[in-house]
Design a protein around this motif. Structure first.
Motif, PDB file in Angstrom:
ATOM      1  N   GLN A 111       0.343  -1.305  -0.321  1.00 25.08           N
ATOM      2  CA  GLN A 111      -0.212  -0.231   0.431  1.00 25.08           C
ATOM      3  C   GLN A 111       0.483   1.805   0.560  1.00 25.08           C
ATOM      4  N   SER A 112       0.252   2.584  -0.904  1.00 23.64           N
ATOM      5  CA  SER A 112       1.539   3.462  -0.568  1.00 23.64           C
ATOM      6  C   SER A 112       0.760   4.932  -1.395  1.00 23.64           C
ATOM      7  N   TRP A 113       1.030   5.976  -1.033  1.00 26.98           N
ATOM      8  CA  TRP A 113       0.571   6.876  -1.165  1.00 26.98           C
ATOM      9  C   TRP A 113       1.202   7.829  -2.523  1.00 26.98           C
ATOM     10  N   ASN A 114       0.638   7.710  -3.965  1.00 32.99           N
ATOM     11  CA  ASN A 114       1.984   8.312  -4.489  1.00 32.99           C
ATOM     12  C   ASN A 114       1.956   8.932  -5.898  1.00 32.99           C
ATOM     13  N   GLY A 115       2.582   9.175  -6.592  1.00 36.13           N
ATOM     14  CA  GLY A 115       2.517  10.149  -7.462  1.00 36.13           C
ATOM     15  C   GLY A 115       3.276  10.690  -8.123  1.00 36.13           C
ATOM     16  N   GLY A 116       2.972  11.660  -8.920  1.00 35.20           N
ATOM     17  CA  GLY A 116       4.477  11.820 -10.496  1.00 35.20           C
ATOM     18  C   GLY A 116       4.302  13.628 -11.684  1.00 35.20           C
ATOM     19  N   GLY A 117       4.698  13.350 -12.035  1.00 35.08           N
ATOM     20  CA  GLY A 117       5.225  14.920 -13.230  1.00 35.08           C
ATOM     21  C   GLY A 117       6.475  14.112 -13.925  1.00 35.08           C
ATOM     22  N   GLN A 118       6.301  15.507 -15.309  1.00 34.86           N
ATOM     23  CA  GLN A 118       7.270  15.456 -15.819  1.00 34.86           C
ATOM     24  C   GLN A 118       7.632  17.161 -15.776  1.00 34.86           C
ATOM     25  N   THR A 119       8.713  17.693 -15.638  1.00 35.29           N
ATOM     26  CA  THR A 119       9.170  19.062 -16.151  1.00 35.29           C
ATOM     27  C   THR A 119      10.643  19.464 -16.343  1.00 35.29           C
ATOM     28  N   LYS A 120      10.718  20.360 -16.980  1.00 43.55           N
ATOM     29  CA  LYS A 120      12.095  20.255 -17.735  1.00 43.55           C
ATOM     30  C   LYS A 120      13.241  20.122 -16.572  1.00 43.55           C
ATOM     31  N   ASN A 121      14.340  19.742 -17.010  1.00 45.44           N
ATOM     32  CA  ASN A 121      15.666  19.611 -16.533  1.00 45.44           C
ATOM     33  C   ASN A 121      15.909  20.603 -15.319  1.00 45.44           C
TER      34      ASN A 121
END
Length: 468
Positions: free
Chosen positions: A353-363
């Motif tokens: 079980q986890s609470w997770n997320g993400g996204g992309q951005t410029k380096n």
């Protein structure tokens, strides 16, 4: 709520995925509002009929011993069928990772006198589909067919279970596809992030195992065929179906399939992963030459049976699961322009079980992006959400729920999820009430407990700049 008219709902698009939050489920509680009646059928089947708000679900055990949930829908001449067995990729023998994938790949690649092309041609002639898949913990097959030729379609499916061919031609194609996958995953940011997370949090667990060139090379058609007989057995078979068919008509079709399965088998036990805040590892960078950095973040989550689950589910919509309605999207995309998209979700599998997320951005903005994530985590964990945010989240989560039932295949899939998680046949009727019951105090207590930034680990894939 009224029972859904499946024909009227068929034109609707299922938009729940937009909130990137997995559909919640909790253990069943018998309610006074929902009744079930035991009906003695003339054909000898004992059919338990659940008169629910979303569907009338008929539960019965076939003469051959297979447990089935059926929604009879005479207005649509299509039968959608799902079958599932506990045990999947994590049950592959060590050193033979990829074996379950080899099994499911070949289930529609020829059977009996029909080679791969012959099997596919026969499915086309019958206007049917049949395929199988494997996840970490489950193996499943699904089929769709016209009820007018359901008998012939089920005969073909039965042949696939009785005498699958596992011919050399399709097997070599499978191996080539696996090799392509092995090569491309090394430049896939999402895969590299998953690998880093698995190696950091549960390196010795079966869920962390990967296919490799060596494991794929060890596979043979004979091994795959033998492993099929371990994965697909009668005593672990769950069936759900929706369509213009009665229990008396469906039972012999299911038994025709089940007659070809071994009674039982032994598979290795998969232990649960003990993931706590003590396992947090800060920020980990996976170098990958590309103009953007993928940022993923993860923290311990909530078990489905936990009383805090539904508050967490509702909270996730406001935090990052509600698309442009979420705080993270509003702050990091709309206001700061750091990303095109950012999301959060709850992972509430049986073993992890986890609470997770993400996204992309410029380096060059990776440091600012992570700082913005932590800032929003601090705000919501310390200040909570507002009454208006809570009302918006509940309205969406309850209002969009019927869209999960707008086709036969979706209903069969929803029922299978409930069966796999042992939630009870009345879950569909209880679910919105459990969302509605969430209070502001509930949500803000969960925010304070679970969303503090120090609980989260960050994995960055790319060539990030500005990291502390």
């Amino acid at each position: 709520m009224k029972r859904i008219d499946l024909m009227a709902g068929a034109a609707l698009a299922f938009t729940l995925a937009a909130c990137t939050t997995a559909e919640p489920v909790t253990p069943t509680e018998v309610t006074e509002e929902v009744t079930a009646e035991l009906v003695e059928e003339e054909a000898g089947l004992d059919v338990m009929t659940h008169e629910g708000d979303f569907a009338q679900i008929q539960q019965f055990t076939t003469p051959g011993g297979v447990s089935v949930w059926l929604v009879s829908e005479p207005s649509i001449p299509i039968l959608s069928l799902q079958m599932a067995w506990e045990g999947g990729e994590a049950s592959d023998p060590e050193g033979m990772e990829g074996l379950a994938d080899a099994v499911v790949y070949h289930m529609n690649e020829g059977a009996g006198d029909l080679d791969s092309l012959g099997f596919q041609t026969r499915m086309e002639e019958l206007n049917m589909s049949f395929s199988c898949g494997a996840s970490n913990l489950w193996t499943s097959c699904s089929a769709s067919m016209l009820t007018d030729n359901a008998g012939e379609a089920m005969d073909l499916i039965s042949e696939a279970f009785e005498d699958p061919r596992f011919d050399e031609g399709p097997f070599q194609r499978f191996l080539r596809e696996q090799q392509v996958s092995l090569n491309t995953r090394e430049t896939n940011p999402g895969y590299l992030a998953w690998r880093a997370q698995a190696q950091a949090l549960y390196p010795d667990h079966p869920l962390a195992r990967e296919t490799s060139a060596e494991s794929v090379a060890s596979l043979t058609p004979e091994l795959a065929k033998a492993h099929m007989r371990k994965l697909m057995v009668k005593d672990r078979l769950l069936v759900t179906a929706v369509g213009a068919v009665t229990p008396e008509e469906l039972a012999p079709m299911i038994d025709e399939i089940a007659a070809n399965l071994p009674e039982t088998s032994d598979l290795p036990d998969i232990p649960a992963i003990d993931y706590t805040a003590a396992d947090t590892f800060g920020t980990f960078v996976v170098p990958l030459p590309q103009p953007q950095s993928l940022v993923q973040f993860v923290a311990p989550g909530v078990e489905r049976k936990d009383p805090e689950f539904f508050p967490a589910y509702v909270l996730n919509y406001t935090f990052g699961g509600g698309g442009f309605k979420s705080r993270l999207m509003d702050t990091l995309r709309v206001q700061q322009g750091l990303t095109y998209g950012v999301y959060t979700s709850l992972s509430f599998g049986e073993k992890f079980q986890s609470w997770n997320g993400g996204g992309q951005t410029k380096n060059e903005s990776a440091g600012d992006f992570i700082a913005g994530l932590k800032d929003e985590m601090s705000k919501i964990s310390e200040g909570g959400v507002t009454e208006e945010e809570l009302a918006d989240a509940k309205a969406y989560l309850m209002g969009s729920y019927p869209l999960a039932f707008d086709s036969n295949a979706k209903i069969a899939g929803q029922m299978m999820s409930v069966r796999q998680d042992e939630l009870g046949v009345d879950y569909f009727d209880r679910r919105n009430a459990m969302v509605e019951a969430v209070t502001l105090d509930d949500v803000n207590a969960v925010a304070a407990e679970y969303l503090a930034p120090e609980r989260f680990s960050f994995i960055v894939v790319g060539e990030p700049e500005g990291l502390e």
